[in-house]
Design a protein around this motif. Structure first.
Motif, PDB file in Angstrom:
ATOM      1  N   UNK A  19       4.555  26.281  46.288  1.00 50.63           N
ATOM      2  CA  UNK A  19       5.320  27.104  45.652  1.00 50.63           C
ATOM      3  C   UNK A  19       6.468  27.793  46.480  1.00 50.63           C
ATOM      4  N   UNK A  20       5.925  28.066  47.760  1.00 50.33           N
ATOM      5  CA  UNK A  20       7.034  28.583  49.083  1.00 50.33           C
ATOM      6  C   UNK A  20       8.107  27.574  49.081  1.00 50.33           C
ATOM      7  N   UNK A  21       7.761  26.215  49.319  1.00 52.99           N
ATOM      8  CA  UNK A  21       8.595  24.934  49.429  1.00 52.99           C
ATOM      9  C   UNK A  21       9.518  24.902  48.482  1.00 52.99           C
ATOM     10  N   UNK A  22       9.198  25.071  47.185  1.00 49.83           N
ATOM     11  CA  UNK A  22      10.032  24.940  45.773  1.00 49.83           C
ATOM     12  C   UNK A  22      10.984  25.877  45.926  1.00 49.83           C
ATOM     13  N   UNK A  23      10.495  27.243  46.218  1.00 52.80           N
ATOM     14  CA  UNK A  23      11.422  28.444  46.144  1.00 52.80           C
ATOM     15  C   UNK A  23      12.334  28.461  47.229  1.00 52.80           C
ATOM     16  N   UNK A  24      12.072  27.919  48.349  1.00 48.21           N
ATOM     17  CA  UNK A  24      13.061  27.828  49.331  1.00 48.21           C
ATOM     18  C   UNK A  24      13.975  26.631  48.927  1.00 48.21           C
ATOM     19  N   UNK A  25      13.605  25.647  48.406  1.00 48.22           N
ATOM     20  CA  UNK A  25      14.514  24.493  47.985  1.00 48.22           C
ATOM     21  C   UNK A  25      15.584  24.972  46.977  1.00 48.22           C
ATOM     22  N   UNK A 298      13.435  15.735  41.777  1.00 45.89           N
ATOM     23  CA  UNK A 298      12.255  15.429  40.933  1.00 45.89           C
ATOM     24  C   UNK A 298      11.179  16.343  40.930  1.00 45.89           C
ATOM     25  N   UNK A 299      10.778  16.770  42.103  1.00 45.55           N
ATOM     26  CA  UNK A 299       9.613  17.745  42.412  1.00 45.55           C
ATOM     27  C   UNK A 299      10.179  19.161  41.891  1.00 45.55           C
ATOM     28  N   UNK A 300      11.486  19.735  42.283  1.00 45.01           N
ATOM     29  CA  UNK A 300      11.953  20.904  41.753  1.00 45.01           C
ATOM     30  C   UNK A 300      12.000  21.029  40.391  1.00 45.01           C
ATOM     31  N   UNK A 301      12.507  19.794  39.456  1.00 42.53           N
ATOM     32  CA  UNK A 301      12.400  19.898  38.022  1.00 42.53           C
ATOM     33  C   UNK A 301      11.001  19.865  37.433  1.00 42.53           C
ATOM     34  N   UNK A 302      10.138  18.895  38.100  1.00 47.82           N
ATOM     35  CA  UNK A 302       8.769  19.170  37.310  1.00 47.82           C
ATOM     36  C   UNK A 302       7.622  19.849  37.729  1.00 47.82           C
ATOM     37  N   UNK A 303       7.482  20.139  39.150  1.00 48.51           N
ATOM     38  CA  UNK A 303       6.414  20.630  39.565  1.00 48.51           C
ATOM     39  C   UNK A 303       5.929  22.057  38.808  1.00 48.51           C
ATOM     40  N   UNK A 304       6.813  22.901  38.378  1.00 43.83           N
ATOM     41  CA  UNK A 304       6.586  24.054  37.738  1.00 43.83           C
ATOM     42  C   UNK A 304       5.915  23.769  36.492  1.00 43.83           C
ATOM     43  N   UNK A 305       6.616  22.742  35.503  1.00 45.20           N
ATOM     44  CA  UNK A 305       5.570  22.314  34.610  1.00 45.20           C
ATOM     45  C   UNK A 305       4.236  21.808  34.813  1.00 45.20           C
ATOM     46  N   UNK A 306       4.316  21.110  35.817  1.00 50.04           N
ATOM     47  CA  UNK A 306       2.934  20.487  36.091  1.00 50.04           C
ATOM     48  C   UNK A 306       2.001  21.587  36.749  1.00 50.04           C
ATOM     49  N   UNK A 334       8.407  30.071  39.395  1.00 50.76           N
ATOM     50  CA  UNK A 334       9.190  29.066  39.821  1.00 50.76           C
ATOM     51  C   UNK A 334      10.137  28.354  38.768  1.00 50.76           C
ATOM     52  N   UNK A 335       9.792  28.627  37.508  1.00 49.23           N
ATOM     53  CA  UNK A 335      10.576  28.190  36.351  1.00 49.23           C
ATOM     54  C   UNK A 335      11.936  29.240  36.279  1.00 49.23           C
ATOM     55  N   UNK A 336      11.455  30.471  36.399  1.00 52.44           N
ATOM     56  CA  UNK A 336      12.354  31.493  36.588  1.00 52.44           C
ATOM     57  C   UNK A 336      13.318  31.449  37.661  1.00 52.44           C
ATOM     58  N   UNK A 337      12.783  31.325  38.886  1.00 48.72           N
ATOM     59  CA  UNK A 337      13.677  31.134  40.057  1.00 48.72           C
ATOM     60  C   UNK A 337      14.550  29.997  39.988  1.00 48.72           C
ATOM     61  N   UNK A 338      14.145  28.795  39.505  1.00 46.42           N
ATOM     62  CA  UNK A 338      14.682  27.666  39.578  1.00 46.42           C
ATOM     63  C   UNK A 338      15.978  27.758  38.640  1.00 46.42           C
TER      64      UNK A 338
END
Length: 393
Positions: A19-25, A298-306, A334-338
């Motif tokens: 979660x932290x990694x994706x938010x940072x990205x 790909x991880x940024x797009x799919x991981x929140x849904x996963x 993460x969906x909201x942040x993204x």
């Protein structure tokens, strides 16, 4: 009551780290977009200097090249000539170009000679144009770009700062639903693979250029062999940039939304063709870095849904309720942040509504599907088609 001491630490730690990694990205992409070098018009740009030869390869561009020529006619910098190379068009492109000789007295129309078997069409057209040029600088423009009045003046100013090759990314107009859905993730991926601060760093081997706008010192073009050196390439712009940098010349890449505009595609059919062609060539050009940045996107797009899917799976299997709730909260957050971060980037980079950031992940999936289809076509020997020509590699 739920006993916190019974919690398995490993899934919680993994969830937190991801979660932290994706938010940072997500945030990193916003920062990178605003830090990307820009070239802007400003008072005091030169109106005199070296002769610039504008070379425009044109294949079936009768409906679009007019806006390009009109933009050139309005340039504040007047020391330039224009060479349009008609690349075996069958829609009357050359006839349309000739109607602009009154407002562009220096305009020349060349009919391309027969395409040699080992040349790509665009490279062959550009090479012929360069061989007829008189300018100290060669400015290669795509036929569908629309130059703003200060374009050549701004390029000449940067050239005087000691650059040997300058490439500008235009403002890309996204009109149809398909363009707004798929092009932003594609451009975002390219931006991640080739950050301009590293491209412009002489100590970095990373090189980038976009064929929509490349200006090169004539001596530099000759020294690296020009388009002859990359004659069979589908990504001739990137290969030219690589040769320039490897040879020790100064390369500069910048965004220039107020100097140059373009609509790359006009709907799904041309968009899918173009992205398939670019996906195959781009993957082979970018190598490992392309793969890593593709995995990141790909991880940024799919991981929140996963995460949301995992939450429902845990609930159905009567798994850990606290972990299921945490997965749901993390996925939604993460969906909201993204969506917010991508929306900010879309507004800044393409000047469209930030609400399109909600569909960024969907667009990413569609782009990857197109890229996978293109790779399958190449491996099966079918190739991909662009402007009526087949590319088998």
């Amino acid at each position: 009551m739920f006993d916190v001491h019974q919690i398995d630490v490993s899934p919680w730690l993994l969830l937190t780290l991801v979660s932290v990694l994706l938010a940072l990205w997500y945030v990193q992409d916003v920062i990178a977009a605003f830090r990307t070098p820009r070239l802007d018009p400003h008072p005091g740009l030169p109106d005199d200097g070296p002769l610039v030869t504008v070379i425009i390869p044109a294949r079936n561009e009768a409906t679009r090249i007019g806006a390009c020529l009109e933009g050139l006619a309005q340039q504040s910098y007047r020391r330039f000539e224009v060479i349009v190379v008609d690349d075996d068009s069958h829609d009357g492109t050359a006839d349309v170009v000739r109607t602009y000789t009154a407002c562009l007295p220096s305009l020349t129309v060349l009919s391309s000679k027969t395409l040699p078997h080992d040349w790509a069409g665009k490279c062959w057209a550009c090479w012929q144009g360069a061989n007829h040029a008189h300018g100290a600088w060669l400015l290669f423009l795509d036929a569908d770009v629309v130059p703003r009045p200060a374009l050549i003046a701004a390029l000449v100013e940067r050239a005087r700062a000691g650059r040997d090759m300058i490439t500008l990314v235009p403002l890309i107009h996204l009109t149809s639903f398909a363009e707004r859905l798929v092009l932003p993730p594609f451009i975002g991926l390219i931006s991640a693979i080739y950050p301009f601060d590293r491209v412009n760093d002489p100590s970095s081997p990373l090189a980038f250029a976009i064929g929509q706008c490349i200006m090169m010192r004539r001596e530099t073009y000759a020294a690296i062999g020009g388009h002859r050196a990359v004659r069979g390439s589908v990504l001739e712009d990137m290969d030219l940039a690589r040769l320039v940098k490897q040879s020790g010349y100064a390369l500069e890449a910048a965004h220039a939304p107020d100097l140059l505009e373009v609509r790359m595609y006009n709907g799904w059919s041309t968009l899918s063709e173009g992205l398939k062609k670019n996906a195959v060539a781009g993957y082979r050009s970018g190598g490992t870095r392309s793969g890593l940045m593709g995995l990141r996107l790909g991880l940024m797009a799919t991981m929140p849904w996963n995460m949301l899917a995992a939450r429902f799976a845990l609930t159905l299997l009567s798994g850990d309720p606290a972990l299921a709730q945490a997965l749901a909260l993390a996925g939604v957050a993460l969906l909201l942040i993204g969506a917010i971060c991508w929306g900010i980037v879309l507004r800044y980079r393409f000047r469209i509504s930030p609400l399109w950031g909600v569909l960024y992940g969907v667009g990413t999936a569609v782009y990857f599907a197109l890229a996978a289809q293109a790779l399958r076509q190449i491996r099966s020997g079918k190739g991909v088609v662009w402007k009526g020509r087949m590319f088998l590699r």
